[in-house]
Motif scaffolding. Structure first.
Motif, PDB file in Angstrom:
ATOM      1  N   ASP A 199       9.586  -2.986  -2.035  1.00 21.33           N
ATOM      2  CA  ASP A 199       8.582  -1.943  -1.802  1.00 21.33           C
ATOM      3  C   ASP A 199       7.295  -2.476  -1.173  1.00 21.33           C
ATOM      4  N   GLN A 200       7.008  -3.755  -1.279  1.00 23.72           N
ATOM      5  CA  GLN A 200       5.837  -4.402  -0.685  1.00 23.72           C
ATOM      6  C   GLN A 200       4.509  -3.863  -1.200  1.00 23.72           C
ATOM      7  N   VAL A 201       4.502  -2.928  -2.151  1.00 20.91           N
ATOM      8  CA  VAL A 201       3.275  -2.367  -2.683  1.00 20.91           C
ATOM      9  C   VAL A 201       3.328  -2.443  -4.207  1.00 20.91           C
ATOM     10  N   ASP A 202       2.283  -2.955  -4.800  1.00 20.97           N
ATOM     11  CA  ASP A 202       2.207  -3.050  -6.247  1.00 20.97           C
ATOM     12  C   ASP A 202       1.010  -2.247  -6.743  1.00 20.97           C
ATOM     13  N   MET A 203       0.753  -2.272  -8.032  1.00 19.69           N
ATOM     14  CA  MET A 203      -0.362  -1.516  -8.607  1.00 19.69           C
ATOM     15  C   MET A 203      -1.684  -1.948  -7.980  1.00 19.69           C
TER      16      MET A 203
END
Length: 70
Positions: free
Chosen positions: A63-67
């Motif tokens: 996803d390459q996106v975290d919190m």
């Protein structure tokens, strides 16, 4: 209780720090980090020997996106 503060010189503040002068109710710094490490990476102490041979750490973050850090 109000405080009287004399001269203050700030040389450096890191990204996850808080600098405050005066009265405050609550302070809560936020920071985020993503760490990848293989076997034996976080060992601490005197005389530690780690023999892993040809070890590799594979990362798959689709996803390459975290919190976010808000």
């Amino acid at each position: 209780m109000p405080a009287k503060v004399g001269a203050v010189k700030v040389v450096n503040i890191s990204s996850s720090s808080i600098f405050n002068i005066g009265d405050v109710y609550s302070m809560s710094p936020n920071s985020t980090a993503k760490t990848y490490a293989g076997g034996g990476s976080f060992n601490t102490g005197d005389g530690i020997r780690v023999n892993l041979g040809n070890a590799k750490t594979y990362i798959n973050d689709s996803d390459q996106v975290d919190m976010s850090n808000n």
